[in-house]
Design a protein around this motif. Structure first.
Motif, short mmCIF file in Angstrom:
data_model
loop_
_atom_site.label_atom_id
_atom_site.label_comp_id
_atom_site.label_asym_id
_atom_site.label_seq_id
_atom_site.Cartn_x
_atom_site.Cartn_y
_atom_site.Cartn_z
N PHE A 77 83.35 58.88 38.06
CA PHE A 77 82.62 59.98 38.69
C PHE A 77 82.24 59.73 40.15
O PHE A 77 81.67 60.61 40.79
CB PHE A 77 81.37 60.30 37.87
CG PHE A 77 81.68 60.76 36.48
CD1 PHE A 77 82.13 62.05 36.24
CD2 PHE A 77 81.56 59.90 35.40
CE1 PHE A 77 82.43 62.49 34.96
CE2 PHE A 77 81.86 60.31 34.11
CZ PHE A 77 82.30 61.61 33.89
N VAL A 78 82.54 58.55 40.66
CA VAL A 78 82.30 58.28 42.09
C VAL A 78 83.61 57.92 42.78
O VAL A 78 84.00 58.55 43.77
CB VAL A 78 81.27 57.14 42.28
CG1 VAL A 78 81.13 56.80 43.76
CG2 VAL A 78 79.90 57.54 41.72
N VAL A 79 84.30 56.91 42.27
CA VAL A 79 85.52 56.43 42.93
C VAL A 79 86.65 57.44 42.80
O VAL A 79 87.34 57.75 43.78
CB VAL A 79 85.94 55.06 42.35
CG1 VAL A 79 87.28 54.63 42.96
CG2 VAL A 79 84.87 54.02 42.64
N PHE A 80 86.87 57.98 41.60
CA PHE A 80 88.01 58.90 41.43
C PHE A 80 87.86 60.19 42.23
O PHE A 80 88.87 60.69 42.77
CB PHE A 80 88.28 59.16 39.95
CG PHE A 80 89.57 58.52 39.51
CD1 PHE A 80 90.75 59.24 39.51
CD2 PHE A 80 89.60 57.19 39.17
CE1 PHE A 80 91.95 58.65 39.15
CE2 PHE A 80 90.79 56.58 38.80
CZ PHE A 80 91.97 57.31 38.79
N PRO A 81 86.68 60.77 42.32
CA PRO A 81 86.56 61.91 43.22
C PRO A 81 86.93 61.56 44.67
O PRO A 81 87.51 62.38 45.38
CB PRO A 81 85.08 62.30 43.09
CG PRO A 81 84.74 61.94 41.68
CD PRO A 81 85.48 60.65 41.46
N GLN A 82 86.60 60.33 45.10
CA GLN A 82 87.00 59.89 46.44
C GLN A 82 88.53 59.83 46.55
O GLN A 82 89.10 60.22 47.57
CB GLN A 82 86.41 58.51 46.74
CG GLN A 82 84.89 58.50 46.88
CD GLN A 82 84.34 57.08 47.04
OE1 GLN A 82 85.09 56.12 47.01
NE2 GLN A 82 83.03 56.98 47.21
N THR B 229 80.55 61.09 47.39
CA THR B 229 80.62 61.38 45.95
C THR B 229 79.51 60.70 45.16
O THR B 229 79.11 61.18 44.10
CB THR B 229 81.98 60.94 45.39
OG1 THR B 229 82.18 59.54 45.67
CG2 THR B 229 83.12 61.74 46.02
N GLN B 230 79.01 59.58 45.65
CA GLN B 230 77.93 58.89 44.95
C GLN B 230 76.63 59.68 45.06
O GLN B 230 75.91 59.86 44.06
CB GLN B 230 77.74 57.48 45.52
CG GLN B 230 76.61 56.71 44.83
CD GLN B 230 76.62 55.24 45.21
OE1 GLN B 230 77.65 54.57 45.10
NE2 GLN B 230 75.49 54.73 45.68
N ASP B 231 76.33 60.15 46.25
CA ASP B 231 75.13 60.96 46.44
C ASP B 231 75.21 62.26 45.64
O ASP B 231 74.22 62.71 45.07
CB ASP B 231 74.95 61.28 47.93
CG ASP B 231 73.68 62.08 48.20
OD1 ASP B 231 72.59 61.49 48.14
OD2 ASP B 231 73.80 63.29 48.46
N PHE B 232 76.41 62.83 45.57
CA PHE B 232 76.58 64.06 44.82
C PHE B 232 76.29 63.84 43.34
O PHE B 232 75.60 64.64 42.70
CB PHE B 232 78.01 64.59 45.00
CG PHE B 232 78.28 65.82 44.17
CD1 PHE B 232 77.93 67.09 44.64
CD2 PHE B 232 78.88 65.73 42.92
CE1 PHE B 232 78.17 68.22 43.88
CE2 PHE B 232 79.13 66.86 42.15
CZ PHE B 232 78.77 68.11 42.63
N LEU B 233 76.84 62.74 42.79
CA LEU B 233 76.66 62.48 41.36
C LEU B 233 75.19 62.29 41.01
O LEU B 233 74.66 62.96 40.11
CB LEU B 233 77.45 61.23 40.94
CG LEU B 233 77.20 60.74 39.51
CD1 LEU B 233 77.67 61.76 38.48
CD2 LEU B 233 77.89 59.38 39.27
N PHE B 234 74.52 61.38 41.70
CA PHE B 234 73.17 61.01 41.31
C PHE B 234 72.09 61.99 41.79
O PHE B 234 71.12 62.23 41.07
CB PHE B 234 72.86 59.60 41.81
CG PHE B 234 73.72 58.54 41.19
CD1 PHE B 234 73.66 58.28 39.82
CD2 PHE B 234 74.63 57.82 41.95
CE1 PHE B 234 74.47 57.33 39.24
CE2 PHE B 234 75.44 56.85 41.37
CZ PHE B 234 75.36 56.60 40.01
N ASN B 235 72.28 62.56 42.95
CA ASN B 235 71.24 63.44 43.50
C ASN B 235 71.50 64.92 43.26
O ASN B 235 70.63 65.65 42.80
CB ASN B 235 71.05 63.17 44.99
CG ASN B 235 70.52 61.77 45.26
OD1 ASN B 235 69.71 61.26 44.48
ND2 ASN B 235 70.96 61.15 46.33
#
Length: 506
Positions: free
Chosen positions: A301-306, A124-130
């Motif tokens: 936007f990173v933890v909650f999608p996980q 989810t982190q890569d999805f958000l930023f990239n």
């Protein structure tokens, strides 16, 4: 010219609560409480609410109600040109905040759609930023427009300006009467689901477990006051503007207490939901809650999608409900923030409300496109840091010092509030405003200045987040400085003749 008014008292309270219950409150309070003593944090939190939050709410409600104008006009009627600039300073701080705040709402709106099929995948982190933000440029560079952000951003502004064009009663009040109950119902459903997940009790224990040693640390009390100050939307010009639309017979102090405690109740609900979900995530990964607890946009936007990925069923539904909650909370706040400069411009220059909405809101919408570019997150991060740290807190300190100590208006305002309120103000209110609040805010400002001095030695460039000197000056310092410079410049002009003279005996 007859001033617009709220249709009902409930409409005003919903709008005031809506301005306070923003995106940030959903994810900021739980983490602040967790990091500052857990359950024990509620002691300084409640103390701060009663000695700073509600007293300042009463102050701003009373100023707006008595002087019947936007923040600039109310301060002008209170102290002339010597005080008008303060109102414009607050208005331009709100203008800056609205410009980048709209983009975060656009993210939440887009993530509501992403939720249905968990389009963010496993990383989810890569999805958000990239993938989503396409953050592929260096800080200070814009890159191209990210259309996946631009399109929902345009929709956010269309909704906001459409509501403002409809007016106070038919627009702002009606929107809040729909948005706030919907937000509470949806978010409550999300919280109920979160507390029934495996591991939820572990998360709640981490949130509520009291560390009473922490409340002996002055920084914990500063954190409590700082959070109360920011979460109630004081010193944004919002509460002064909104209260100016109240009928002449309105219970000021009661409204302030209801607004303050309603906001706190929602924050507590958010804390329960957030940490129940974090407990579930920690249990799924076999780690401690402290390993998954984080702050800021990363939590949403990173933890909650996980967390949504790990839900045992109805992932898409509950994910959509969570991000829809963020969207609604953001919209109610953005409407209130934008109303501050819509009202200010309309009164200062004697233009119609519709023209003011289209000019002020349209200008903000155009500028906000900067944050929908590939480098937009860097601009957002820097502007948010400087405008919040050296804008809102500074305005609050200056406002209290000028109103209470320089212009000596505390007794006059207390008399006005007591005349129309069931709960009468006494020594508690004056002591809180005149002594406690200036000391705490002054200490906060000193701490912020000290922190920035330390950064000079602890980072490679000496700047916030290690940003370059040029980017820090142009994207942060200049933005915060421009708010006060424009505030002073706007105060030099004359008010439109329709405003007429004001008799302070009214």
């Amino acid at each position: 010219m007859e001033r617009s008014q709220w249709g009902t008292r409930a409409g005003f309270i919903m709008a005031a609560v809506g301005s306070a219950v923003g995106l940030g409150n959903i994810w900021r309070f739980p983490y602040v409480a967790y990091e500052n003593g857990g359950g024990a944090f509620f002691i300084p939190y409640l103390f701060a609410l009663l000695t700073a939050g509600i007293p300042i709410l009463i102050l701003e409600f009373t100023i707006g109600h008595k002087y019947r104008g936007s923040a600039p006009l109310s301060f002008f009627r209170m102290g002339g040109k010597k005080l008008e600039w303060l109102g414009w300073w607050a208005v331009f701080v709100s203008f800056v905040i609205s410009v980048y705040y709209a983009v975060i709402i656009a993210w939440a709106m887009r993530y509501t759609i992403f939720s249905f099929n968990q389009a963010w995948g496993t990383d989810t982190q890569d999805f958000l930023f990239n993938d989503f933000l396409q953050l592929t440029v260096q800080p200070g560079q814009t890159g191209g427009i990210v259309w996946g952000v631009f399109i929902p951003l345009a929709l956010v502004w269309i909704i906001t300006l459409g509501i403002l064009l409809a007016g106070v009663k038919k627009g702002i009040e009606m929107a809040n009467r729909i948005f706030i109950p919907t937000l509470v119902i949806i978010f409550f459903a999300v919280v109920v689901r979160a507390v029934t997940l495996d591991g939820a009790l572990v998360g709640l224990e981490a949130f509520f477990q009291p560390n009473f040693d922490a409340i002996m640390d002055p920084s914990v009390w500063v954190a409590a006051y700082g959070h109360i100050f920011f979460s109630l939307s004081v010193a944004f010009a919002i509460m002064i503007t909104y209260s100016s639309y109240l009928p002449k017979k309105s219970d000021i102090t009661n409204n302030a207490f209801i607004t303050g405690f309603a906001n706190s109740a929602f924050e507590l609900l958010a804390g329960i939901g957030i940490f129940a979900a974090l407990g579930f995530m920690a249990a799924q990964q076999g780690v401690a809650v402290s390993d998954v607890a984080t702050a800021g946009v990363g939590l949403a936007f990173v933890v909650f999608p996980q967390i949504i990925n790990e839900f045992p069923g109805f992932n898409g539904l509950f994910g959509a409900m969570f991000f829809l909650s963020l969207t609604l909370a953001g919209l109610t706040s953005l409407i209130s923030i934008t109303e501050t400069y819509v009202a200010g411009f309309s009164e200062k220059f004697g233009i119609s409300r519709n023209k003011s909405v289209l000019f002020g809101g349209g200008l903000a919408a155009l500028i906000s496109i900067l944050f929908a570019t590939q480098g937009g997150l860097y601009f957002l991060d820097l502007a948010d840091y400087f405008i919040n740290q050296f804008g809102v807190a500074a305005i609050g300190l200056v406002e209290v010092l000028l109103v209470v100590w320089v212009f000596r208006k505390a007794d006059l305002l207390k008399g006005h509030a007591n005349e129309i309120s069931d709960i009468h103000l006494g020594a508690w209110w004056k002591f809180s405003l005149g002594i406690i609040t200036p000391i705490v805010l002054g200490y906060m400002m000193f701490g912020l200045l000290k922190l920035n001095i330390l950064q000079e030695f602890e980072t490679e460039t000496g700047n916030y987040e290690g940003y370059s000197d040029m980017f820090t000056l142009s994207g942060g310092v200049a933005v915060a400085g421009a708010a006060i410079i424009f505030g002073i410049l706007f105060s030099l002009g004359k008010w439109h003749k329709d405003q007429g003279e004001y008799d302070e005996r009214n």
